[in-house]
Design a protein around this motif. Sequence first.
Motif, mmCIF file in Angstrom:
data_model
loop_
_atom_site.group_PDB
_atom_site.id
_atom_site.type_symbol
_atom_site.label_atom_id
_atom_site.label_comp_id
_atom_site.label_asym_id
_atom_site.label_seq_id
_atom_site.Cartn_x
_atom_site.Cartn_y
_atom_site.Cartn_z
ATOM 1 N N LYS A 1 15.667 -11.703 36.392
ATOM 2 C CA LYS A 1 14.993 -11.523 35.116
ATOM 3 C C LYS A 1 15.851 -10.787 34.095
ATOM 4 O O LYS A 1 15.887 -11.156 32.924
ATOM 5 C CB LYS A 1 13.676 -10.773 35.313
ATOM 6 C CG LYS A 1 12.657 -11.518 36.169
ATOM 7 C CD LYS A 1 12.238 -12.836 35.529
ATOM 8 C CE LYS A 1 11.199 -13.558 36.370
ATOM 9 N NZ LYS A 1 10.849 -14.871 35.793
ATOM 10 N N PHE A 2 16.546 -9.739 34.537
ATOM 11 C CA PHE A 2 17.267 -8.926 33.556
ATOM 12 C C PHE A 2 18.640 -9.500 33.242
ATOM 13 O O PHE A 2 18.986 -9.698 32.072
ATOM 14 C CB PHE A 2 17.372 -7.480 34.053
ATOM 15 C CG PHE A 2 16.058 -6.753 33.984
ATOM 16 C CD1 PHE A 2 15.708 -6.058 32.850
ATOM 17 C CD2 PHE A 2 15.159 -6.805 35.033
ATOM 18 C CE1 PHE A 2 14.487 -5.409 32.755
ATOM 19 C CE2 PHE A 2 13.941 -6.168 34.956
ATOM 20 C CZ PHE A 2 13.597 -5.472 33.811
ATOM 21 N N ASP A 3 19.434 -9.776 34.241
ATOM 22 C CA ASP A 3 20.790 -10.270 34.003
ATOM 23 C C ASP A 3 20.765 -11.713 33.508
ATOM 24 O O ASP A 3 21.501 -12.085 32.596
ATOM 25 C CB ASP A 3 21.609 -10.162 35.291
ATOM 26 C CG ASP A 3 23.096 -10.274 35.032
ATOM 27 O OD1 ASP A 3 23.501 -10.157 33.864
ATOM 28 O OD2 ASP A 3 23.849 -10.476 35.976
ATOM 29 N N ASN A 4 19.921 -12.546 34.093
ATOM 30 C CA ASN A 4 19.927 -13.964 33.766
ATOM 31 C C ASN A 4 19.044 -14.291 32.561
ATOM 32 O O ASN A 4 19.466 -14.993 31.655
ATOM 33 C CB ASN A 4 19.478 -14.789 34.974
ATOM 34 C CG ASN A 4 20.441 -14.688 36.137
ATOM 35 O OD1 ASN A 4 21.403 -13.937 36.080
ATOM 36 N ND2 ASN A 4 20.196 -15.422 37.191
ATOM 37 N N LEU A 5 17.810 -13.826 32.575
ATOM 38 C CA LEU A 5 16.865 -14.201 31.526
ATOM 39 C C LEU A 5 16.995 -13.318 30.286
ATOM 40 O O LEU A 5 17.361 -13.774 29.205
ATOM 41 C CB LEU A 5 15.438 -14.147 32.072
ATOM 42 C CG LEU A 5 14.304 -14.389 31.075
ATOM 43 C CD1 LEU A 5 14.412 -15.777 30.464
ATOM 44 C CD2 LEU A 5 12.953 -14.218 31.747
ATOM 45 N N VAL B 1 18.769 -18.503 33.123
ATOM 46 C CA VAL B 1 19.717 -18.434 32.004
ATOM 47 C C VAL B 1 19.311 -19.416 30.912
ATOM 48 O O VAL B 1 19.260 -19.077 29.727
ATOM 49 C CB VAL B 1 21.152 -18.720 32.482
ATOM 50 C CG1 VAL B 1 22.101 -18.820 31.288
ATOM 51 C CG2 VAL B 1 21.632 -17.630 33.435
ATOM 52 N N GLY B 2 19.020 -20.650 31.300
ATOM 53 C CA GLY B 2 18.610 -21.654 30.334
ATOM 54 C C GLY B 2 17.334 -21.275 29.603
ATOM 55 O O GLY B 2 17.191 -21.498 28.400
ATOM 56 N N LYS B 3 16.395 -20.680 30.339
ATOM 57 C CA LYS B 3 15.134 -20.235 29.714
ATOM 58 C C LYS B 3 15.408 -19.191 28.636
ATOM 59 O O LYS B 3 14.827 -19.229 27.543
ATOM 60 C CB LYS B 3 14.192 -19.662 30.775
ATOM 61 C CG LYS B 3 13.554 -20.697 31.698
ATOM 62 C CD LYS B 3 12.644 -20.012 32.704
ATOM 63 C CE LYS B 3 11.874 -21.017 33.563
ATOM 64 N NZ LYS B 3 12.725 -21.745 34.506
ATOM 65 N N GLY B 4 16.285 -18.237 28.939
ATOM 66 C CA GLY B 4 16.611 -17.202 27.965
ATOM 67 C C GLY B 4 17.294 -17.778 26.736
ATOM 68 O O GLY B 4 16.952 -17.428 25.599
ATOM 69 N N CYS B 5 18.262 -18.673 26.954
ATOM 70 C CA CYS B 5 18.996 -19.286 25.833
ATOM 71 C C CYS B 5 18.066 -20.126 24.971
ATOM 72 O O CYS B 5 18.103 -20.053 23.734
ATOM 73 C CB CYS B 5 20.145 -20.140 26.371
ATOM 74 S SG CYS B 5 21.478 -19.208 27.149
ATOM 75 N N ALA B 6 17.239 -20.945 25.612
ATOM 76 C CA ALA B 6 16.338 -21.832 24.871
ATOM 77 C C ALA B 6 15.341 -21.032 24.041
ATOM 78 O O ALA B 6 15.069 -21.359 22.874
ATOM 79 C CB ALA B 6 15.609 -22.757 25.843
ATOM 80 N N ALA B 7 14.796 -19.961 24.621
ATOM 81 C CA ALA B 7 13.822 -19.137 23.903
ATOM 82 C C ALA B 7 14.453 -18.477 22.681
ATOM 83 O O ALA B 7 13.854 -18.430 21.598
ATOM 84 C CB ALA B 7 13.247 -18.078 24.838
ATOM 85 N N ALA B 8 15.684 -17.967 22.845
ATOM 86 C CA ALA B 8 16.363 -17.297 21.736
ATOM 87 C C ALA B 8 16.656 -18.264 20.601
ATOM 88 O O ALA B 8 16.433 -17.959 19.423
ATOM 89 C CB ALA B 8 17.651 -16.654 22.237
#
Length: 332
Positions: A88-92, A124-131
Amino acid sequence: AWKGEGEQDFWWCIEKCVAEDGWKPNLILDDGGDATHFMLKYHPAVFKKIVGIVEESVTGVHRLYQLSKTGKLCVPAMNVNDSVTKQKFDNLYSCRESILDGLKRTTDVMFGGKSVSVCGYGEVGKGCAAALKGMGAIVTVTEIDPICALQACMDGFRVQTIEDIADTADVFITCTGNRNVITRKHMDKMKNGAVVANMGHSNTEIEVSSLKTKDLVWEKVRSQVDHIIWQDGKRIVLLAEGRLLNYSCSSVPSFVLSVTACTQALALIEMFNAPEGRYKQDVYLLPKKMDEYVASLHLPQFNAHLTELSDDQAKYLGLQKSGPFKPAYYRY
């Protein structure tokens, strides 16, 4: 590691860590599995004396499971990547911030209305897509996993193949942990000015070697930014030569580093202090109790206060008042 380090330097550093005169390692803390595989291949006698391995990346964990499956893993290993505090922290959460920082520092592109392809919808993809969605970009996701693809659909993203959008997207971000996700064939179809970057693993996700041919011209714009120019004048913007954007062009927040480093340190201590026989020649998940402990250490940063179960509530749920509060199979 140092700025401008080449591949030969990279392997030299690993050699020095593994086989320097006067000392022998007894634990491996790895990110990607390179140190593990280097030691196994070139220093097998040292590898067999290792107490344990702690691995923090998707790719490295995948390689460990491959070794275990083929019977080549002769020491126990701890899968830290799939711990909640790492995922959650490093990846998302970290990638959700560093993707924008890296892209802005290198391109200064305005993302409102831009068409962005995010390849892979793991953490990682979830974090990038959300941003990127938050910046007003029109985000399309590519996925091989139907569960991740359905999550992307429910989060409001279209799911297509890279072939479907190669000629229309403005920005391409790889987040898969795989190799050759974006190939020369895809880049040949991209439109003029398309930006290509990697947030996934090493420098394997984008087929950069296919761009080093006589028919293409490389033009260095600034540090970590290259134009790849086709014979018809079309150019794409390649960031960090296909290496990790968040490490090459941005930074990782110190808070995130604290969380992940704490997780890794506790895993190393657990492997070293574990009584003989607790861990066999296999890959293990980080104990849930340690995951919760790492999270609790970082709550004071937010002035957060946990609610404590009463004796009656703990009995009703069948839990210890001090945790762990979720079973190992729980999905956060």
